[in-house]
Design an enzyme around this catalytic site. Structure first.
Site, PDB file in Angstrom:
ATOM      1  N   SER A   1       1.032  -1.155   0.135  1.00 50.14           N
ATOM      2  CA  SER A   1       0.091   0.283  -0.298  1.00 50.14           C
ATOM      3  C   SER A   1       0.540   1.032   0.393  1.00 50.14           C
ATOM      4  O   SER A   1       0.263   2.219   0.375  1.00 50.14           O
ATOM      5  CB  SER A   1      -0.466  -0.494   0.919  1.00 50.14           C
ATOM      6  OG  SER A   1      -0.247  -0.070   2.380  1.00 50.14           O
TER       7      SER A   1
ATOM      8  N   LYS B   1       0.641   5.246   5.836  1.00 52.55           N
ATOM      9  CA  LYS B   1      -0.246   5.700   4.880  1.00 52.55           C
ATOM     10  C   LYS B   1       0.621   7.181   4.694  1.00 52.55           C
ATOM     11  O   LYS B   1       1.691   7.432   5.416  1.00 52.55           O
ATOM     12  CB  LYS B   1      -1.714   6.056   5.844  1.00 52.55           C
ATOM     13  CG  LYS B   1      -2.613   5.398   5.935  1.00 52.55           C
ATOM     14  CD  LYS B   1      -3.220   5.123   4.646  1.00 52.55           C
ATOM     15  CE  LYS B   1      -4.347   3.547   4.957  1.00 52.55           C
ATOM     16  NZ  LYS B   1      -3.674   2.984   5.597  1.00 52.55           N
TER      17      LYS B   1
END
Lengths: 138, 426
Positions: free
Chosen positions: A57, A94
């Site tokens: 990710s 993130k």
């Protein structure tokens, strides 16, 4: 005779030649400590934690599956920083975004849909990713 | 220059360490158990609210934990020790003199800080520790160590103080001391509480008002010191250098029960190996070792608790001498027919080997033994503890019966590269 007792290791400079009455090695005056990667990777030791990455990710910012990362809790996240963040009790990586005083989180992978934690998500930043270490030929 | 001390400590320290690495534990009740998963030694506020008491034996709360979803951990001292080290590194930025009092408490010298700025510094300290390490703390400040300890208790139990209590001023002490029961005062145990009760002492303020001479009569010089300290006159200074260890012990509960002499000797030999390592690490030696073992108070069978002291001709820290003595001591007091639950070795009066008397008859070959022990320690330091050990300490297959259990231990997140946390996508 004193019994020998082990204390912590003491690192001494390694002299390149045996000490002899003769011509001294020209390198002796230029000895340096060996390169220590942890000094490069860890700026603030008490606040830095090492983790392993799982998943893809954050591959757009160079953080790959199976890499080690160093995470520094003492840094304030800036726009574009990769952060380790807890969203509703789940810990993940993130990308931190801040524009016009509004901050948001995004995946670091263009093939992922836009990240939406939901309106009343409990969000807490654990720390800022400062380095990654990838090992080849394990 | 009036002295000033701060006492900072981690809130439910072991549980807070676990929470740093597992965000799912936030707001859930968490407890950490003592060695061998015997009793609860750390509890979060949520676990305390369920009525789990400090030191509650696991078998008395197992059902409650299941029913209420309490998360239970075995103790992970490797992790807690590393977090403690990190916290003390942060303290060094705030104070030049620090006494590491225990794994989760440190005294800081606040004397150089202006009295009006101490509380604010306490708040900075707290928030820095929390931001950097993730561990929540409380800070107590006072002109003596006893008052700093008391202030810390107040900070812990009074949420509106936001984790910092400053007893620097006389007004603050006049306000708080009458509100604190005796058991909150550092150094006043149960026996002293009973004695003080007979004089009508109920609060910390009552103790501060005692005549020091009377305190000395009833509670020895320690009691007199407490009176002065509560009045703001320091008698106990910071110990920034750890005092030479006076004693050393290695004790373990067995995972199961031990019923044979061979098994007991093996366990004690392993303890002796660890004791030797500890002594050599501190550069100390001993001329005796006390061997003890006992049955469990929770078992229904016959109970027995025995100990014996084995003396050496001269002080030593040689593992092989310690192992021989431990085994010999065990044989001396062994009795079959009991299910022993715990065994250990203790020694007091440690000396530096170079200051000890040499035996006249049968002196130990110190040079040879010293070289062997250096090699033994070097191997174990390089390859991991317990790689090289006296055969007397048993081999893995048999060890299972008596080694410490760590059924529910979390990973050693900060000290082992193969146990670091894994962060995925969510």
């Amino acid at each position: 005779m004193l019994p020998a007792v082990l204390g912590p290791p003491i690192f001494l400079p390694f002299y390149l030649k045996a000490v002899r009455a003769g011509f001294p090695s020209p390198a002796d005056d230029y000895l340096d400590a060996p390169i220590d990667l942890s000094r490069t990777l860890i700026q603030n030791a008490p606040a830095t934690f090492v983790m392993t990455v799982a998943g893809d990710s954050a591959i757009d910012v160079g953080i790959f599956d199976g890499s080690l990362i160093t995470v520094d809790r003492s840094l304030l996240p800036r726009d574009g920083d990769a952060v380790v963040v807890d969203v509703n009790g789940e810990r993940s990586i993130k990308i931190f975004r801040i524009a016009g005083g509004r901050s948001s989180l995004a995946f670091g992978n263009r093939r992922y849909p836009d990240y939406d934690p939901g309106r009343d998500a409990q969000i807490e930043i654990f720390g800022v990713v400062t380095n990654t270490v990838r090992r080849f030929r394990r | 220059m009036t002295r000033s001390f701060a006492l900072i400590d981690g809130n439910s320290f072991y549980c807070s360490c676990e929470r740093v690495f597992d965000p799912r534990l936030r707001r859930r009740p968490v407890i950490v158990l003592s060695n061998n998963d015997g009793c609860a030694v750390a509890r979060t506020a949520e676990a305390k609210a369920l009525g789990i008491k400090m030191g509650a034996p696991m078998f008395t709360i197992r059902e409650l934990c299941k029913r209420e979803g309490v998360v239970v951990f075995s103790s992970n001292y490797t992790l807690y020790g590393d977090m403690s080290r990190r916290m003390n590194t942060v303290y060094e930025r705030f104070a030049s003199d620090i006494e590491v009092y225990s794994i989760d408490e440190s005294f800081l010298d606040m004397t150089p800080v202006a009295p009006g700025q101490r509380a604010e510094m306490g708040r900075d300290l707290r928030s820095t520790v929390s931001t950097w390490t993730g561990v929540p703390t409380c800070v107590g400040i006072g002109p003596t160590k006893t008052l700093a300890k008391l202030a810390n208790k107040i900070a812990k139990s009074t949420p509106q103080l936001r984790g910092v209590c400053d007893l620097t001023s006389d007004e603050a002490r006049r306000e708080w001391l009458p509100l604190l029961a005796l058991e909150n005062v550092w150094g006043i145990g149960r026996a002293s509480q009973a004695k003080l009760g007979t004089f009508g002492c109920k609060t910390a303020a009552d103790v501060a008002a005692l005549d020091p001479k009377l305190a000395r009569k009833t509670l020895t010089v320690v009691g007199e010191r407490i009176v002065h300290e509560l009045r703001g006159q320091p008698c106990i200074d910071l110990e920034t250098v750890a005092p030479t260890r006076k004693g050393c012990a290695v004790t373990r509960s067995f995972a199961g029960r031990v019923e044979s002499l061979e098994m007991m000797q093996e366990a004690l030999a392993a303890h002796a190996t660890r004791l030797g390592e500890k002594l050599r690490h501190h550069g100390l030696a001993t001329d005796h070792v006390t061997v003890f073992f006992h049955t469990s108070p929770f078992d229904n069978g016959p109970s027995r608790s025995v100990s014996t002291t084995v003396d050496f001709p001269e002080a030593t820290n040689d593992t092989l001498v310690l192992v021989r003595s431990a085994k010999w001591g065990a044989r001396r007091i062994w009795k079959s027919g009991y299910r022993y639950s715990k065994a250990g070795l203790m020694t007091v009066d440690l000396v530096a080997p170079e200051f000890s008397q040499r035996a006249l008859i049968g002196p130990l070959d110190r040079e040879k033994s010293g070289r062997l022990m250096v090699a033994l320690d070097a191997c174990n330091q390089k390859l991991g503890r317990g790689v090289v050990f006296p055969a007397a300490a048993g081999i893995a297959r048999q060890k299972k019966a008596w080694i410490t259990k760590f059924d529910m231990r979390s990973p050693r997140y900060t000290t082992r590269i193969d146990e670091v946390p894994v962060v995925g996508k969510a």
